[in-house]
Design a protein around this motif. Structure first.
Motif, PDB file in Angstrom:
ATOM      1  N   ARG A  44      12.091   4.011   7.345  1.00 42.60           N
ATOM      2  CA  ARG A  44      11.537   2.660   7.164  1.00 42.60           C
ATOM      3  C   ARG A  44      10.188   2.528   7.870  1.00 42.60           C
ATOM      4  O   ARG A  44       9.235   1.960   7.317  1.00 42.60           O
ATOM      5  N   CYS A  45      10.083   3.080   9.067  1.00 42.57           N
ATOM      6  CA  CYS A  45       8.818   3.046   9.807  1.00 42.57           C
ATOM      7  C   CYS A  45       7.742   3.835   9.078  1.00 42.57           C
ATOM      8  O   CYS A  45       6.590   3.399   8.982  1.00 42.57           O
ATOM      9  N   ARG A  46       8.114   4.999   8.540  1.00 40.94           N
ATOM     10  CA  ARG A  46       7.138   5.817   7.805  1.00 40.94           C
ATOM     11  C   ARG A  46       6.642   5.092   6.556  1.00 40.94           C
ATOM     12  O   ARG A  46       5.456   5.155   6.222  1.00 40.94           O
ATOM     13  N   ARG A  47       7.549   4.395   5.857  1.00 37.19           N
ATOM     14  CA  ARG A  47       7.131   3.611   4.681  1.00 37.19           C
ATOM     15  C   ARG A  47       6.166   2.509   5.095  1.00 37.19           C
ATOM     16  O   ARG A  47       5.177   2.244   4.404  1.00 37.19           O
ATOM     17  N   ARG A  48       6.408   1.884   6.222  1.00 38.21           N
ATOM     18  CA  ARG A  48       5.528   0.818   6.710  1.00 38.21           C
ATOM     19  C   ARG A  48       4.159   1.389   7.074  1.00 38.21           C
ATOM     20  O   ARG A  48       3.123   0.796   6.776  1.00 38.21           O
ATOM     21  N   ILE A  49       4.146   2.551   7.716  1.00 35.52           N
ATOM     22  CA  ILE A  49       2.887   3.211   8.055  1.00 35.52           C
ATOM     23  C   ILE A  49       2.112   3.551   6.789  1.00 35.52           C
ATOM     24  O   ILE A  49       0.898   3.302   6.702  1.00 35.52           O
ATOM     25  N   ASP A  50       2.800   4.111   5.789  1.00 36.94           N
ATOM     26  CA  ASP A  50       2.152   4.454   4.527  1.00 36.94           C
ATOM     27  C   ASP A  50       1.573   3.214   3.858  1.00 36.94           C
ATOM     28  O   ASP A  50       0.442   3.237   3.354  1.00 36.94           O
ATOM     29  N   GLY A  51       2.337   2.142   3.856  1.00 36.76           N
ATOM     30  CA  GLY A  51       1.857   0.888   3.261  1.00 36.76           C
ATOM     31  C   GLY A  51       0.642   0.343   3.990  1.00 36.76           C
ATOM     32  O   GLY A  51      -0.322  -0.114   3.364  1.00 36.76           O
ATOM     33  N   ALA A  52       0.669   0.419   5.309  1.00 34.20           N
ATOM     34  CA  ALA A  52      -0.471  -0.068   6.094  1.00 34.20           C
ATOM     35  C   ALA A  52      -1.704   0.799   5.845  1.00 34.20           C
ATOM     36  O   ALA A  52      -2.824   0.280   5.733  1.00 34.20           O
ATOM     37  N   ALA A  53      -1.514   2.116   5.740  1.00 35.20           N
ATOM     38  CA  ALA A  53      -2.637   3.012   5.476  1.00 35.20           C
ATOM     39  C   ALA A  53      -3.227   2.742   4.100  1.00 35.20           C
ATOM     40  O   ALA A  53      -4.458   2.736   3.930  1.00 35.20           O
ATOM     41  N   GLN A  54      -2.371   2.503   3.112  1.00 32.17           N
ATOM     42  CA  GLN A  54      -2.856   2.201   1.761  1.00 32.17           C
ATOM     43  C   GLN A  54      -3.600   0.871   1.742  1.00 32.17           C
ATOM     44  O   GLN A  54      -4.639   0.738   1.091  1.00 32.17           O
ATOM     45  N   HIS A  55      -3.077  -0.100   2.466  1.00 33.29           N
ATOM     46  CA  HIS A  55      -3.733  -1.410   2.545  1.00 33.29           C
ATOM     47  C   HIS A  55      -5.114  -1.259   3.185  1.00 33.29           C
ATOM     48  O   HIS A  55      -6.096  -1.826   2.707  1.00 33.29           O
ATOM     49  N   ARG A  56      -5.178  -0.491   4.249  1.00 30.85           N
ATOM     50  CA  ARG A  56      -6.449  -0.271   4.941  1.00 30.85           C
ATOM     51  C   ARG A  56      -7.434   0.450   4.033  1.00 30.85           C
ATOM     52  O   ARG A  56      -8.623   0.090   3.975  1.00 30.85           O
ATOM     53  N   ALA A  57      -6.967   1.459   3.300  1.00 29.96           N
ATOM     54  CA  ALA A  57      -7.842   2.189   2.384  1.00 29.96           C
ATOM     55  C   ALA A  57      -8.371   1.271   1.286  1.00 29.96           C
ATOM     56  O   ALA A  57      -9.558   1.348   0.918  1.00 29.96           O
ATOM     57  N   SER A  58      -7.529   0.383   0.793  1.00 28.15           N
ATOM     58  CA  SER A  58      -7.955  -0.569  -0.231  1.00 28.15           C
ATOM     59  C   SER A  58      -9.001  -1.522   0.319  1.00 28.15           C
ATOM     60  O   SER A  58     -10.004  -1.816  -0.339  1.00 28.15           O
ATOM     61  N   ALA A  59      -8.791  -2.005   1.522  1.00 28.04           N
ATOM     62  CA  ALA A  59      -9.750  -2.922   2.155  1.00 28.04           C
ATOM     63  C   ALA A  59     -11.078  -2.202   2.422  1.00 28.04           C
ATOM     64  O   ALA A  59     -12.145  -2.749   2.165  1.00 28.04           O
ATOM     65  N   ASP A  60     -11.009  -0.975   2.911  1.00 26.86           N
ATOM     66  CA  ASP A  60     -12.219  -0.202   3.154  1.00 26.86           C
ATOM     67  C   ASP A  60     -13.004   0.010   1.866  1.00 26.86           C
ATOM     68  O   ASP A  60     -14.222  -0.138   1.830  1.00 26.86           O
TER      69      ASP A  60
END
Length: 65
Positions: A44-60
């Motif tokens: 669950r933590c890894r999925r959250r990290i992946d989601g946060a990284a994808q969100h950050r990449a989209s924002a960047d």
């Protein structure tokens, strides 16, 4: 340096409480169930990290345009 390094863990920190639990009183079945639950929490933590990284990449990508 992290604030936790200076001040120590927060009172009532669930991770600190988890790590401090006495495992000696648990049966093999209880320990196996604990491992299954902890592995699910890691996933669950890894999925959250992946989601946060994808969100950050989209924002960047949005702000680099």
């Amino acid at each position: 340096m992290d604030l936790d390094d200076i001040l120590g863990p927060r009172p009532g920190d669930p991770l600190a409480a988890l790590l401090a639990q006495d495992l000696d009183r648990l049966s093999v079945a209880e320990l196996e169930a604990r491992i299954i639950a902890l592995e699910a929490e890691v996933a669950r933590c890894r999925r959250r990290i992946d989601g946060a990284a994808q969100h950050r990449a989209s924002a960047d990508a949005l702000f680099k345009s």
